[in-house]
Write an enzyme that holds these catalytic residues in place. Structure first.
Site: not given
Ligand code: ATP
Ligand code: MG
Length: 240
Positions: A12, A17, A37, A112, A115, A173, A205, A207
């Site tokens: 998370g 992103v 992935k 990617e 975790g 962020d 940032p 987004v």
């Molecule tokens: N830069 C950002 N701007 C806005 N929201 C973000 C940003 N980064 C992360 N988020 C929010 O946090 C959530 C988790 O981000 P993301 O899914 O990219 O994490 P992850 O590290 O890929 O998680 P996982 O371990 O499940 O693969 C996103 O769904 C989004 O809601």
């Molecule tokens: Mg992810």
């Protein structure tokens, strides 16, 4: 295989992103970048909820999700257990082999992880072991706020213990606290560089619409050292 493995300090933190944003920015510059992935768990394919589907949509890549995520398991568990629940025994060789057709179709892959680096992937191996077998440089996505120095340095230490080079860190962020109200944000990058011997490639940032490809590309162009990412892609031999 030419590419970069995007890992994170936790689930998370924003790997999907940031990976989608980097892929979109590289594609905007004309590089045929793809996404992979290797293993995902937590939702089935088909509803647009999985990381593979989110990566393809956000990066603007026309590709079958099944090709990008050959091993998808519905259970919200660590991949090894989610696979076991569906009667599948994952092996590193099978995971790596499933990525070969993708590597052939793209100039570079942004991979990617699931975790963080110490997540169990098979009965014997962690995500860090998969990265070592792929022999790719890594990017660490970390939170920009308090606690990130510890998590980032621990992640880098485990990667280094496997001989995996870290091309850089991207601070995201995405944390629960507003970066404006967290005084550690101003000094975290400098301290990660000093104590970790790592290069911070920028602070990504918040987004507003993370599914908007153009907004992601703009965020990369304005905040991330994309040249360092391209260098890691251009000279894979430097890392191996
Ligand atoms: N830069 C950002 N701007 C806005 N929201 C973000 C940003 N980064 C992360 N988020 C929010 O946090 C959530 C988790 O981000 P993301 O899914 O990219 O994490 P992850 O590290 O890929 O998680 P996982 O371990 O499940 O693969 C996103 O769904 C989004 O809601
Ligand atoms: Mg992810």
């Amino acid at each position: 295989m030419r590419g970069i493995f995007v890992t994170g300090t936790d689930t998370g933190v924003g790997k999907t992103v940031v990976t989608a944003a980097l892929a979109a920015a590289l594609r905007a510059e004309g590089l045929q970048a793809g996404v992979w992935k290797p293993v995902q768990s937590g939702a089935p394919l088909g509803r647009g909820e999985t990381d593979a589907e989110r990566l393809l949509q956000a990066a603007g890549i026309g590709e079958r999700p099944e090709a990008v995520a050959p091993f998808t398991f519905a259970a919200p568990l660590t991949p090894m257990l989610a696979a076991r629940q569906e009667g599948v025994t994952l092996t590193l060789d099978a995971i790596v082999a499933a990525g070969a057709p993708l590597a052939d179709r793209y100039e570079a892959l942004l991979v990617e992880g699931a975790g963080g680096v110490a997540v169990p992937l098979t009965e014997e191996a962690l995500v860090a072991d998969l990265i070592a077998q792929l022999a790719l440089p890594t990017l660490i996505v970390a939170r920009s706020g308090l606690g990130t120095i510890n998590h980032t340095l621990l992640t880098a230490a485990l990667l280094r213990s496997r001989g995996v080079p870290v091309a850089g860190v991207i601070l995201n962020d995405s944390g629960p606290t507003d970066p404006q109200e967290d005084p550690s944000v101003a000094t975290n990058a400098e301290l990660i560089e000093r104590y970790g011997g790592l290069k911070v490639l920028g602070r990504f940032p918040r987004v507003r619409d993370i599914a908007n490809t153009e907004a992601l590309v703009q965020a990369v162009c304005e905040h991330i050292d994309l040249t360092a990412v391209k260098e890691a892609l251009a000279f894979p031999d430097k890392w191996i």
